[in-house]
Design an enzyme around this catalytic site. Structure first.
Site, short mmCIF file in Angstrom:
data_model
loop_
_atom_site.label_atom_id
_atom_site.label_comp_id
_atom_site.label_asym_id
_atom_site.label_seq_id
_atom_site.Cartn_x
_atom_site.Cartn_y
_atom_site.Cartn_z
N ASP A 114 -84.41 1.39 -13.55
CA ASP A 114 -83.76 1.62 -12.25
C ASP A 114 -84.58 1.00 -11.11
O ASP A 114 -84.09 0.86 -9.99
CB ASP A 114 -83.55 3.12 -12.01
CG ASP A 114 -84.83 3.95 -12.00
OD1 ASP A 114 -85.92 3.40 -12.26
OD2 ASP A 114 -84.74 5.17 -11.71
N GLU A 115 -85.85 0.64 -11.39
CA GLU A 115 -86.71 0.13 -10.31
C GLU A 115 -86.22 -1.20 -9.75
O GLU A 115 -86.62 -1.60 -8.67
CB GLU A 115 -88.17 -0.02 -10.80
CG GLU A 115 -88.75 1.30 -11.23
CD GLU A 115 -90.27 1.35 -11.20
OE1 GLU A 115 -90.91 0.41 -10.70
OE2 GLU A 115 -90.82 2.35 -11.67
N LYS A 127 -88.86 -7.35 -14.01
CA LYS A 127 -87.73 -6.79 -14.76
C LYS A 127 -86.42 -7.27 -14.14
O LYS A 127 -85.46 -7.57 -14.87
CB LYS A 127 -87.79 -5.25 -14.76
CG LYS A 127 -88.90 -4.64 -15.58
CD LYS A 127 -88.83 -4.93 -17.07
CE LYS A 127 -87.73 -4.19 -17.80
NZ LYS A 127 -87.80 -4.38 -19.27
#
Ligand code: NAD
Ligand code: DAU
Length: 357
Positions: free
Chosen positions: A139-140, A167
């Site tokens: 979710d970052e 990511k």
């Protein structure tokens, strides 16, 4: 001829979440062959998989996803029909001191796997019985929320740390391979996991270890940052569902509906530890130590996982207090694991056993 129905490559299976995913797949699907490919960095630990290492449908291979020749050859040799990709550098603090390692593994390593999957599954086989490149993400990538609101699958990407930026880069590459080459991909973005086998550099296992040993528990800044915590086995269960059922090209958010300010979480943990260690209530909170904040520290993460819940009926199975108590029990019952990890003993043992490629 192989008797296995599927040949799945799981990367990063010796790590925290990866080991739970490997265990679930090896036990639940005896007709799937699981190859666990892991470089065994500091975060990879084969002690995590002792209970499945002798199963006939499980194999471990030490190797680096950044090595493109090695990855191409491996795919030619093994003809995997699917990939569940978890290998990554995963710790935000380490990404601040060494961003390049994160670009190499998280971006370049992912692209090496995408290329090899595309080359292996090209042509008619691409649309054959469900080849899937399943990318496990975070979710970052969505950045930080204010006091209200949730990340949905439509939230714009706004990463702030070298970890989350790497990511995000890998998510974009995975989606680009769907749009450009038709590679059948699925991405899930999950909130903070907790549970057994979590490396004690991350908040919860670090705090458990320090409380147990009467050492200070470092809380960054004022401890007001909020994370949404999910029990790791619930994450592995969601991956299982999405791997089998999600449409190619889709993205799903996975979260715990379980927001905690760091300081409140640590106070709850201290009280659980007091109980488990037969200490007087309030003893462990005295170990809380407010320290310098993390650079670029995202304030709040919270996940809307209604798409996953509505499409497939998944929901978290454990209340946080229950999951946290189970986690504490695991760490207290597995002294040897913690001792070998914190002393570094596990590293030299496995380095000698496996050749590094
Ligand atoms: P981890 O750090 O515990 O494990 C990562 C594993 O990847 C280790 O076993 C390591 O040896 C391996 N690895 C690292 N570099 C490699 C390389 N170059 N080649 C092969 N193997 C390599 O991480 P984790 O917490 O289990 O996270 C797994 C995945 O889930 C990551 O992709 C992470 O971004 C994602 N994720 C984690 C969380 C969380 O809360 N931990 C939440 C959401 C998503
Ligand atoms: O949100 C998902 C992410 O969760 C994953 O993508 C990452 O791989 C995983 O490491 C985790 O990232 P966080 O940075 O949120 O996890 P960490 O355990 O490092 O920190 C949790 C919170 O606690 C965060 O706000 C920082 C704070 N913290 C952390 C440590 C290590 C402290 O206050 N003190 C600490 O000593």
């Amino acid at each position: 001829m192989s008797t296995f129905k599927k040949h799945i490559l799981i990367t990063g299976g010796a790590g925290f979440i990866g080991s739970h995913v490997v265990r679930l797949f090896v036990n639940k699907y005896p007709d799937y062959k699981i190859l666990n490919l892991d470089k065994l960095t500091y975060a990879g630990n084969l002690m995590n998989l002792k209970d499945v290492e002798r199963k006939p449908n499980y194999e471990f291979l030490r190797g680096d996803i950044v090595n493109s020749d090695f990855i191409q050859n491996l795919f030619k040799e093994r003809k995997f029909d699917s990939v569940i990709h978890l290998a990554a550098e995963s710790h935000v603090d380490r990404s601040i001191s060494n961003p390049m390692e994160f670009i190499m593994t998280n971006v370049v390593g992912t692209v090496n796997l995408l290329n090899a999957s595309r080359d292996t599954w090209k042509g008619a086989e691409l649309t054959a019985d469900r080849n899937i490149f399943y990318h496990v993400s975070t979710d970052e990538v969505y950045g930080s929320l204010g006091k209200s609101g949730y990340f949905t699958e439509k939230s714009p990407y706004d990463p702030h740390s070298p970890y989350s930026a790497s990511k995000a880069g890998s998510d974009h590459m995975v989606r680009a391979y769907f749009d450009t080459y038709g590679l059948p991909i699925v991405i899930s973005n999950c909130s903070n996991n907790y549970g057994s086998h979590h490396f004690p550099e991350k908040l919860i296992p670090l705090a458990i270890h320090n409380i147990k040993n009467n050492r200070p528990v470092p809380v960054y800044g004022k401890g007001e940052n909020v994370r949404d915590w999910l029990y790791v086995e619930d994450h592995a269960r969601a991956i299982d569902i999405l791997f089998h059922k999600a449409e190619a090209g889709s993205t799903y958010n996975i979260g715990g509906q379980n927001e905690w300010r760091n300081i409140d979480l640590i106070r709850l943990l201290c009280s659980i530890m007091d109980r488990k260690l037969n200490r007087k209530e309030g003893t462990s909170t005295q170990l809380i130590s407010f320290v310098k904040d993390r650079a670029g520290h995202d304030m709040r993460y919270a996940i809307d996982s209604s798409k996953l819940q509505n499409d497939f009926g998944w929901k978290p199975s454990l209340q946080f207090e229950e999951g946290l108590a189970k986690t504490v029990d695991w760490y207290l019952a597995n002294e040897e694991w913690l001792q070998k990890v914190t002393s570094g003993e596990y590293l030299s043992y496995y380095s000698q056993q496996y050749e590094h490629r």
